[in-house]
Write a protein that holds these residues in place. Structure first.
Motif, PDB file in Angstrom:
ATOM      1  N   PRO A  29       0.776  -1.479  -0.089  1.00  0.00           N
ATOM      2  CA  PRO A  29       0.111   0.176   0.010  1.00  0.00           C
ATOM      3  C   PRO A  29       0.801   1.339   0.068  1.00  0.00           C
ATOM      4  CG  PRO A  29      -0.876  -1.451   1.480  1.00  0.00           C
ATOM      5  CD  PRO A  29       0.558  -2.141   1.078  1.00  0.00           C
ATOM      6  N   GLU A  30       0.398   2.365  -0.643  1.00  0.00           N
ATOM      7  CA  GLU A  30       0.961   3.318  -0.951  1.00  0.00           C
ATOM      8  C   GLU A  30       1.473   4.193   0.615  1.00  0.00           C
ATOM      9  OE1 GLU A  30       2.369   6.024  -3.026  1.00  0.00           O
ATOM     10  OE2 GLU A  30       2.661   4.134  -4.130  1.00  0.00           O
ATOM     11  N   ASP A  31       0.563   4.135   1.328  1.00  0.00           N
ATOM     12  CA  ASP A  31       0.774   4.916   2.743  1.00  0.00           C
ATOM     13  C   ASP A  31       1.338   3.768   3.750  1.00  0.00           C
ATOM     14  OD1 ASP A  31      -1.222   2.791   2.941  1.00  0.00           O
ATOM     15  OD2 ASP A  31      -2.622   4.338   4.184  1.00  0.00           O
ATOM     16  N   PHE A  32       2.122   2.719   3.298  1.00  0.00           N
ATOM     17  CA  PHE A  32       2.402   1.679   4.262  1.00  0.00           C
ATOM     18  C   PHE A  32       4.242   2.265   4.745  1.00  0.00           C
ATOM     19  CE2 PHE A  32       6.122  -1.504   4.835  1.00  0.00           C
ATOM     20  CZ  PHE A  32       5.429  -2.066   5.959  1.00  0.00           C
ATOM     21  N   SER A  33       4.177   2.330   6.150  1.00  0.00           N
ATOM     22  CA  SER A  33       5.506   2.867   6.825  1.00  0.00           C
ATOM     23  C   SER A  33       5.797   1.586   7.691  1.00  0.00           C
ATOM     24  CB  SER A  33       5.152   4.121   7.366  1.00  0.00           C
ATOM     25  OG  SER A  33       6.062   4.144   8.670  1.00  0.00           O
ATOM     26  N   ARG A  56      12.554   2.355   0.920  1.00  0.00           N
ATOM     27  CA  ARG A  56      11.369   2.469   1.849  1.00  0.00           C
ATOM     28  C   ARG A  56      11.376   1.211   2.688  1.00  0.00           C
ATOM     29  NH1 ARG A  56       5.913   3.599   1.046  1.00  0.00           N
ATOM     30  NH2 ARG A  56       5.911   2.596  -0.782  1.00  0.00           N
TER      31      ARG A  56
END
Lengths: 341, 308
Positions: A232-236, B131
């Motif tokens: 997912p794009e917002d994965f951190s 990331r």
């Protein structure tokens, strides 16, 4: 001709070419390698091409026109490493950290890292700094380093290619190991421990796994160039990996208030990062409010800090603090004989 | 990654490296590539067979060893290594994050320059891969001046706060920084003790890099702190319940002795009562000091004080 030699020959040929090189010409140049049936030859060349692209070789196929013929061509400017013009300090940072990560014996993308260090040092000549920073990873016992290193390398490749992994995981919380299929999203290092974060198919949600607790692992080898999942794009990573014991996501988060006095008051910010701090109205006393998803983890941390750290609320947290402290007192007041019973 | 891939990466670096360092010794070249002398000689043999069609004598790479030194006369356009791949740049950037808190502006600018030497077509892939590793460890600010002092071989002074004592002023020749289980240490020669010592960075204050230069010994290497391996006159026996045992076994390995009830026992150095007490308390009742009685009493005292 062995494959390594053939691919290097291709590099030399393509770097020197001024015109696109057609498939027919390539077959002429390498008759024994790309001989045989058309299908077999094309498959072999496709595999070589994929390897060239993996190596960062900027190979493209151009469609011919009136002025140019069809064929493969390489952008030479995009191939050669330009000088990065790193200052002494910048080179020192990259070298110190990169070498420490390599020497730790366990860093994801270890081979990539070793090549990167060589490349950035290429223009530095004799002025390469001598790294004097070392990292020893925690939770990795003597003799286990190679295994953890190999797992990290496999996981790095799986993360990069977005392929699922099948792992056998031995959590200390459970008596037997479990078998899980996991989509690896990334790897995080906290206090010397590597953690895999990913979507666990067994539990149907995001989970974290300490890499040194993975007993066996296989990466999905089917369709290696096709990703199995999307991240997912917002994965951190940071949102999922606990840094402090009270951040483990074992329970619904609750707000806990601590009271820090004496020498702890001035250190509250560094001891409890992320906590909201305020004066407690008394000289040299600080109140810290924080969200906690593993109460026992926080209580044990508070006990280790000593009597200058007290739990103010809620009542359930106060009670847990008292319960644990009382248990410790009881266990250490027992006569010696009972201890070994 | 396959062996072929690794070998290709090595070979594509080898030719430019020798072009840039003509006459490099076989030993130095093997070290730069992290391979054995025998493997290097094998790679050099292979490279003499590499060339481009039509494979006339001048079309081959001309690389040779003369008097144990390596030279290249015809590099066939392999005069510089390939650019960084997204994976290589991502691994390096993630490793550099280890020193983020201490590196200041140098890290930020280094990462920007790193990204600039990537082919534009691969930058997005690099950001995506970067990331996927988060190694932003808890490196303290003190790493900055200490790293500089180690590289420039200059003595440092600082105030060192030993628990239970007033901070003492120290003058140290810094040799090496060590991170162990998230805790940072400096190893160096302590003028006060006239011996090599390990200092915790979180107990240092007012670090100053002096102008006094020194020559470090070639083999300075800090021992990893391990309370179960320290030799002290007072040892403390600590038992852990079956609940805590798996975690203690992970930490101490073969130094954790299994008990009949499923728990484990560890013998640790008892020269720091404060450390021992904190450590036992941090198990919240799953750890119990067996002996000596003085250590048991210290733990009981500390726990009673917490109850209030």
């Amino acid at each position: 001709m062995e494959r390594t030699e053939r691919i290097l020959d291709l590099v030399a040929l393509l770097l020197d070419a001024r015109e696109p090189i057609s498939w027919a010409e390539l077959r002429e140049h390498f008759p024994s390698d790309y001989g045989g049936s058309d299908d077999a030859a094309e498959r072999k060349f496709e595999r070589d091409k994929a390897e060239l692209v993996e190596l960062g070789f900027p190979l493209t196929y151009v469609q011919g026109d009136d002025e140019r013929r069809d064929g493969y061509i390489v952008d030479r400017d995009a191939y050669y490493l330009p000088e990065a013009d790193l200052t002494k300090e910048e080179l020192a940072v990259l070298y110190a950290a990169g070498s420490a990560a390599l020497a730790s014996g366990a860093f994801p993308g270890r081979d990539d890292l070793a090549h990167a260090l060589r490349k950035i040092g290429f223009f530095a000549g004799e002025s390469l700094p001598t790294p004097r920073v070392r990292m020893e990873l925690g939770a990795v016992q003597e003799g286990e380093e190679k295994e953890v290193s190999a797992r990290l390398e496999q996981l790095w490749d799986a993360c990069a290619a977005r392929k699922w992994v099948d792992l056998t995981y031995a959590s200390p919380k459970h008596p037997t190991a479990t078998q899980r299929k996991v989509d690896p999203y990334g790897l995080a290092l906290r206090r010397g421990v590597w953690t895999l974060v990913g979507h666990c198919h067994l539990r149907g949600g995001m989970r974290t796994f300490h890499v040194h607790r993975i007993r066996e692992m296989k990466v999905n080898t089917a369709r290696p160039r096709t990703p199995d999942f999307q991240v997912p794009e917002d994965f951190s990573l940071d949102a999922h990996v606990a840094y402090f014991p009270w951040q483990h996501r074992f329970h619904e988060p609750m707000e806990v208030t601590l009271r820090l006095s004496g020498a702890l008051a001035s250190r509250a910010g560094s001891l409890l990062p992320g906590a909201m701090l305020e004066s407690a109205g008394e000289e040299g006393v600080v109140r810290a409010r924080m969200r906690v998803s593993f109460l026992d983890g926080l209580v044990r941390f508070c006990l280790a800090l000593g009597p200058d750290c007290r739990v103010e609320g809620p009542e359930s947290a106060q009670a847990r603090h008292k319960e644990m402290a009382t248990r410790i007192v009881e266990r250490h007041e027992e006569p010696h004989e009972k201890v070994s019973a | 990654m396959s062996n072929v891939h690794e070998r290709l990466r090595r070979l594509l670096f080898l030719v430019p490296y020798v072009s840039k360092h003509p006459g490099v010794t076989v030993e130095a070249l093997a070290k730069a590539l992290n391979i054995s002398r025998e493997d290097l000689l094998e790679e050099l043999d292979l490279l003499t067979c590499v060339g481009r069609p039509p494979f006339n004598p001048d079309d081959y790479i001309d690389i040779y060893v003369d008097n144990d030194r390596v030279y290249v006369d015809l590099d066939q356009r392999l005069f510089a290594p390939p650019r960084l791949t997204p994976g290589e740049a991502a691994a390096l950037a993630a490793a550099a994050e280890l020193l983020r808190p201490a590196a200041g502006d140098a890290l930020q600018s280094a990462l920007q320059k790193l990204e600039r030497v990537l082919p534009p077509s691969t930058r997005e892939r690099y950001r995506e891969m970067y990331r996927k590793i988060d190694a932003s460890a808890d490196a303290p600010q003190a790493l900055g001046p200490l790293t500089r002092a180690i590289i420039e071989r200059l003595e440092v002074t600082f105030a060192y706060a030993t628990p239970g004592r007033a901070p003492e002023s120290r003058r140290v020749r810094p040799y090496e920084l060590l991170s162990h289980r998230g805790q940072w240490y400096l190893q160096g020669f302590d003028h006060m003790r006239q011996d090599a010592r390990l200092f915790r960075l979180d107990r240092m204050e007012d670090i100053t890099v002096t102008d006094t230069a020194f020559l470090p010994p070639p083999d300075a290497r800090a021992d990893v702190p391990n309370p179960a391996r320290s030799r002290t006159e007072t040892s403390v026996r600590v038992r852990f319940s079956p609940v805590a045992a798996p975690y203690v076994k992970e930490r101490f390995g073969r130094d954790a002795r299994p008990l009949a009830d499923g728990g484990v026992e560890v013998v640790v150095a008892g020269d720091s009562e404060r450390w021992l007490t904190q450590w036992v308390l941090s198990f919240g009742g799953e750890a119990q000091v067996v002996e000596p009685a003085s250590a048991r009493a210290a733990v009981a005292r500390a726990a009673r004080a917490s109850v209030g």
